[in-house]
Design an enzyme around this catalytic site. Structure first.
Site, PDB file in Angstrom:
ATOM      1  N   ILE A 161      39.998  54.173  42.501  1.00  0.00           N
ATOM      2  CA  ILE A 161      41.279  54.772  42.893  1.00  0.00           C
ATOM      3  C   ILE A 161      41.484  56.102  42.163  1.00  0.00           C
ATOM      4  CG2 ILE A 161      43.790  54.456  42.844  1.00  0.00           C
ATOM      5  CD1 ILE A 161      43.214  51.377  43.074  1.00  0.00           C
ATOM      6  N   ARG A 241      49.090  48.472  36.748  1.00  0.00           N
ATOM      7  CA  ARG A 241      49.753  47.226  36.369  1.00  0.00           C
ATOM      8  C   ARG A 241      50.850  47.561  35.354  1.00  0.00           C
ATOM      9  NH1 ARG A 241      47.776  45.461  40.239  1.00  0.00           N
ATOM     10  NH2 ARG A 241      46.440  43.634  40.507  1.00  0.00           N
ATOM     11  N   GLU A 270      57.353  42.006  36.777  1.00  0.00           N
ATOM     12  CA  GLU A 270      57.620  41.998  38.216  1.00  0.00           C
ATOM     13  C   GLU A 270      57.615  40.597  38.821  1.00  0.00           C
ATOM     14  OE1 GLU A 270      54.397  44.770  39.224  1.00  0.00           O
ATOM     15  OE2 GLU A 270      53.729  43.286  40.643  1.00  0.00           O
TER      16      GLU A 270
HETATM   17  P1  NAD Z   1      38.007  50.424  39.043  1.00  0.00           P
HETATM   18  O1  NAD Z   1      37.451  49.248  38.321  1.00  0.00           O
HETATM   19  O2  NAD Z   1      37.185  51.067  40.109  1.00  0.00           O
HETATM   20  O3  NAD Z   1      38.384  51.573  37.993  1.00  0.00           O
HETATM   21  C1  NAD Z   1      39.056  51.325  36.808  1.00  0.00           C
HETATM   22  C2  NAD Z   1      38.704  52.409  35.806  1.00  0.00           C
HETATM   23  O4  NAD Z   1      39.469  52.150  34.618  1.00  0.00           O
HETATM   24  C3  NAD Z   1      37.222  52.417  35.424  1.00  0.00           C
HETATM   25  O5  NAD Z   1      36.705  53.735  35.497  1.00  0.00           O
HETATM   26  C4  NAD Z   1      37.230  51.903  33.994  1.00  0.00           C
HETATM   27  O6  NAD Z   1      36.185  52.428  33.179  1.00  0.00           O
HETATM   28  C5  NAD Z   1      38.599  52.376  33.524  1.00  0.00           C
HETATM   29  N1  NAD Z   1      39.040  51.677  32.314  1.00  0.00           N
HETATM   30  C6  NAD Z   1      38.752  50.404  31.922  1.00  0.00           C
HETATM   31  N2  NAD Z   1      39.302  50.175  30.708  1.00  0.00           N
HETATM   32  C7  NAD Z   1      39.940  51.310  30.349  1.00  0.00           C
HETATM   33  C8  NAD Z   1      40.681  51.693  29.199  1.00  0.00           C
HETATM   34  N3  NAD Z   1      40.859  50.845  28.154  1.00  0.00           N
HETATM   35  N4  NAD Z   1      41.180  52.927  29.149  1.00  0.00           N
HETATM   36  C9  NAD Z   1      41.005  53.792  30.181  1.00  0.00           C
HETATM   37  N5  NAD Z   1      40.300  53.498  31.294  1.00  0.00           N
HETATM   38  C10 NAD Z   1      39.778  52.268  31.374  1.00  0.00           C
HETATM   39  O7  NAD Z   1      39.424  49.946  39.598  1.00  0.00           O
HETATM   40  P2  NAD Z   1      40.241  50.564  40.805  1.00  0.00           P
HETATM   41  O8  NAD Z   1      39.768  49.981  42.098  1.00  0.00           O
HETATM   42  O9  NAD Z   1      40.280  52.058  40.673  1.00  0.00           O
HETATM   43  O10 NAD Z   1      41.699  49.924  40.528  1.00  0.00           O
HETATM   44  C11 NAD Z   1      42.397  50.224  39.324  1.00  0.00           C
HETATM   45  C12 NAD Z   1      43.567  49.274  39.181  1.00  0.00           C
HETATM   46  O11 NAD Z   1      44.559  49.567  40.154  1.00  0.00           O
HETATM   47  C13 NAD Z   1      43.235  47.787  39.456  1.00  0.00           C
HETATM   48  O12 NAD Z   1      42.670  47.157  38.324  1.00  0.00           O
HETATM   49  C14 NAD Z   1      44.584  47.213  39.815  1.00  0.00           C
HETATM   50  O13 NAD Z   1      45.225  46.704  38.660  1.00  0.00           O
HETATM   51  C15 NAD Z   1      45.361  48.419  40.335  1.00  0.00           C
HETATM   52  N6  NAD Z   1      45.696  48.277  41.764  1.00  0.00           N
HETATM   53  C16 NAD Z   1      47.001  48.327  42.148  1.00  0.00           C
HETATM   54  C17 NAD Z   1      47.350  48.201  43.490  1.00  0.00           C
HETATM   55  C18 NAD Z   1      48.785  48.279  43.973  1.00  0.00           C
HETATM   56  O14 NAD Z   1      49.083  47.867  45.099  1.00  0.00           O
HETATM   57  N7  NAD Z   1      49.707  48.817  43.181  1.00  0.00           N
HETATM   58  C19 NAD Z   1      46.343  48.007  44.441  1.00  0.00           C
HETATM   59  C20 NAD Z   1      45.006  47.976  44.015  1.00  0.00           C
HETATM   60  C21 NAD Z   1      44.695  48.112  42.679  1.00  0.00           C
END
Ligand code: NAD
Length: 330
Positions: A161, A241, A270
């Site tokens: 994302i 989150r 939430e």
């Molecule tokens: P992803 O796993 O592709 O990317 C997550 C990134 O965060 C990775 O690059 C990882 O290295 C990084 N990361 C991990 N630990 C970290 C830290 N301590 N500090 C900084 N960066 C760190 O995940 P994604 O598909 O991009 O999704 C990200 C998050 O978005 C999901 O985990 C989910 O919680 C959230 N999400 C929310 C919705 C919504 O409807 N609001 C929908 C989908 C996902």
């Protein structure tokens, strides 16, 4: 032995989604009976009939150890979400229950929503609509916003994302900085941005957008200790989150003006909100004029919904065939 899946919280997917699952030829061919429940699945909502081996859940279902303990036939949890922090993986693993998620369903979808929040704040869209519709005035006083072009976008988490957020920010002519524990240097070079420490990102960004998962290491990543580093008047967008941000610290920063505003699709508490309890600090946040709170809706486009349902069907079929896919590890 015949397999039965119950998809909980089915109303979320609409009648169209329900019919799509009910008519799935893949599930039929795999011999999976499909049932639906309007309720969430959690310790307070254990169905009377526990005779199902697969549960399809959304993130409002808190599948904790007590829930798992109350479902003797459960062998697979298919979460219709990317994140899986609503499931007690240790308790599931201890029972040998397979847990699968939807690792990707169009990462643009959530990034687009982050930009919807950014633009709503930067151009005062909610206030402008209220001016015309509620106040009956076609005036612009107090509605001046700010350009995104030339501003610095701080992206926390450059995964699936976050990468789209980087691209979209570039499209708006923004300077990008990022923080991640993993550096994708090739992507950074391609897009022309730098990875910074979290502290430097907070200090340099005009808009901070959070796209990291919720993990023990990201609990209150933005907190009372570091929020003072935020550039005065910057905006905070959280579609990841709620608990990645310490709510009390954010409210303090919004009140003092350290944060100019916030766009929040997720809140720390939430689950209570969804249960209809609008109280506590989250309630205060919702009432703040410089804050937009949306009900965890970033994923919610028609295109994304069908991608989620398709992957969930594949996850269930793979489990039934003894070759589970998209399994999440503890
Ligand atoms: P992803 O796993 O592709 O990317 C997550 C990134 O965060 C990775 O690059 C990882 O290295 C990084 N990361 C991990 N630990 C970290 C830290 N301590 N500090 C900084 N960066 C760190 O995940 P994604 O598909 O991009 O999704 C990200 C998050 O978005 C999901 O985990 C989910 O919680 C959230 N999400 C929310 C919705 C919504 O409807 N609001 C929908 C989908 C996902």
């Amino acid at each position: 032995m015949p397999h039965k899946v119950v998809i909980f919280d089915i109303n979320r997917w609409g009648e169209e989604g329900k019919q799509y699952l009910a008519a799935s030829e893949k599930l039929k061919a795999a011999g999976v009976e499909v049932a639906f429940s309007d309720s969430t699945l959690d310790k307070d909502h254990i169905p009377a009939d526990t005779n199902f081996d697969i549960a399809g859940v959304f993130m409002v279902s808190h599948v904790d150890a007590a829930t798992i303990g109350a479902l003797p036939n459960l062998k697979c949890i298919a979460t219709l979400t990317t994140g899986y922090d609503h499931i007690d993986l240790a308790a599931a693993n201890a029972r040998g229950i397979s847990v699968s998620s939807v690792p990707a369903y169009g990462e643009n979808t959530v990034a687009e929503f982050a930009f919807a929040l950014i633009l709503a704040l930067s151009r005062k869209i909610c206030e402008a609509r209220a001016r015309v519709r509620d106040e009956g005035k076609f005036t612009t006083d107090g509605l001046q916003g700010f350009d995104l072009a030339g501003k610095t976008l701080g992206v926390v988490g450059t995964g699936r994302i976050g990468k789209h957020a980087v691209r979209m920010g570039k499209g708006f002519g923004m300077k990008i900085v990022a923080f991640d524990v993993y550096h994708d240097d090739a992507f950074a070079a391609e897009m022309g941005f730098s990875y910074l420490s979290l502290e430097d990102l907070l200090a340099q960004s005009d808009i901070i957008t959070i796209h990291c998962p919720y993990l023990p290491s990201t609990h209150h990543l933005i907190n009372a200790k570091n929020i003072g580093l935020v550039k005065h008047g910057a905006y905070l967008i959280n579609t990841a989150r709620g608990a990645v941000v310490e709510t009390a610290a954010m409210i303090g920063a919004l009140t003092s003006g350290q944060l100019g505003g916030a766009g929040l699709d997720v809140l720390e508490e939430e689950a209570e909100m969804k249960a209809g309890e609008m109280k506590g600090p989250e309630h205060d946040l919702i009432q703040m004029p410089n804050v937009i709170v949306t009900p965890h809706n970033a994923f919610n486009t028609r295109e994304a919904a069908f991608r989620i349902l398709d992957t969930t069907i594949d996850n269930i079929v793979a489990f039934v065939n003894g070759t589970p896919i998209n399994v999440v590890a503890q």
